[in-house]
Design an enzyme around this catalytic site. Sequence first.
Site, PDB file in Angstrom:
ATOM      1  N   GLY A   1       0.487  -1.399   0.115  1.00 34.89           N
ATOM      2  CA  GLY A   1      -0.437  -0.179  -0.206  1.00 34.89           C
ATOM      3  C   GLY A   1       1.089   1.177  -0.161  1.00 34.89           C
ATOM      4  O   GLY A   1       1.552   1.299  -0.664  1.00 34.89           O
ATOM      5  N   ASP A   2       0.732   2.265   0.804  1.00 37.01           N
ATOM      6  CA  ASP A   2       1.281   3.344   1.235  1.00 37.01           C
ATOM      7  C   ASP A   2       2.634   3.329   2.662  1.00 37.01           C
ATOM      8  O   ASP A   2       2.791   4.600   2.956  1.00 37.01           O
ATOM      9  CB  ASP A   2       0.199   4.408   0.914  1.00 37.01           C
ATOM     10  CG  ASP A   2      -1.122   5.176   1.803  1.00 37.01           C
ATOM     11  OD1 ASP A   2      -0.582   3.284   2.824  1.00 37.01           O
ATOM     12  OD2 ASP A   2      -1.050   5.253   2.871  1.00 37.01           O
TER      13      ASP A   2
END
Lengths: 320, 211
Positions: A235-236
Amino acid sequence: MDNLISQALNKAHMGIMIVDRHLKVVVWNAWLERFTGKNAEEVIGLNLLEVCPRFKSNMYLNILQNALYHGQSRFCSSALHKAFILPNDGEDGQLFRQNMHVEPLYHEDRSYALIQITDMTNTNTRVYKLKNLIKELETEYAKIKISEKISKHLSLHDPLTGLPNRLAYNDRLAWAISNAQRNNSKLAIMFVDADGFKQVNDTYGHHVGDQVLLEMAKRLSESIPSADTVARLGGDEFIILSHLKDDHDAEIIAKRLEAAFSTHFKIAGNYINLSMSIGISLFPKHGQEPSELLRHADGAMYKIKKNGKNGYGIYEPENA
Amino acid sequence: MLNDLQKDLLTELVNVYVGQAANMLSEIVDKRIVLSIPEVELISISDVDPGDRRYNIFFSEGHLFRSSLQFGYEFQGKAFLMFPVEQAKVLANICLGELGESVITEDPNLMDTDLDVLKEVSNVLLNAIIGEFGNFLEIKLEYVLPDIELIYVTNSDQQILLQNEVYVLVLHTSFLLADTDVTGIIVIALSMNSISSLLAKMDALLEGDNG
């Protein structure tokens, strides 16, 4: 006894002939009869050059002369000479491979040359097949080595950004800790999470989201010293492993990271502002084990998120 | 063991002999082969300095191609031609016209045909040198075809290669062909009597020159 020797010569699995100093054929065995179709009766007494025209070349004449006059033995390889004796029925001489041994013989003050011809055709064919097989195996081996390299890279790297993945990061962290323990050095583990990244994906789509992640990876990599590691966990979420001289250096790096994200991202004509929440734990101050240090960095990052995002925080044991 | 004059004469003689061998090889493989013996020495193997790079082949571990030819009776001894296997492979490849990537192979697969080629090359070379020594000494020599073998030399058995041979004539050989430089070594182990007759013949020739 003579009969016994001539039987043996005729049973030999090679061509055996003897020539005298005038190159007249004295012995011509059954192998040569079968191979050339010429019987001993019609060949004996003839000049070798008439019977086997290949011996007319200077090279072979010299070999025979050296055996007859200087007692030299010579070996000629089928790989270099192909064939010396050709079949009579017009078959292509190129198809045959023969080794030749030439040895001097002496009898009643006269010298002779013994010429032995061994058929190497099948051996050579097998050798060439084997050579090709070795070449094929070498090519296959090279291909396997390349795919091994690729799969090793894939298993340890994030396919989108090319950064090390969680597996590779854990490995590097464990190695860095044991190294730091030996050298009495310090480390910082930094959890980096983009604030509001979900919104970017929802607003601009995943394609733009991926471009933002790539840009993030680039800015993070450029903000840390080259010996340090940045990995993408998914993800981030990114994580940084930094080698420190002093615990305070962690804040310097964190400030540099903040600065790196102070300017907007320009992706596909969109201007996107993205801030970071960074949680930091320090080795050896906050723990000795990788899992412990990761947990503390994660906790410090959540605290930043809870307190309004966009900033960095160092783990504080008393409040944990 | 050899003085400068003897060394010069022997180097010159040997270079003439190997020149003839090179011409023969060039004709066989249809390629220009230059063969040279830059240095000739008569030494005792036990006197060889292991640090001397010219004798690497005696003291380094590894696979070795070795061809040997025994000769006798009046001029008696055994001649060896030795290459590290990689160099032997390059030589065989060039003779067979198989140039290119295989020339720099790190994993030499010497096949039957390669060994036959090397057998012929060593036959031509050793014949030329030993035969001409015979002519020089005006002695009729008897010898058969060389034996060839691939051996693995370990640190402990390098000396065994040439054991029982008191003095050896070492010819540092270099084949220059098709942009490659294959270097090997020719070692001729001679009996003391043979060394004496070789030296006596050379001295007679040198005295003749000076006189």
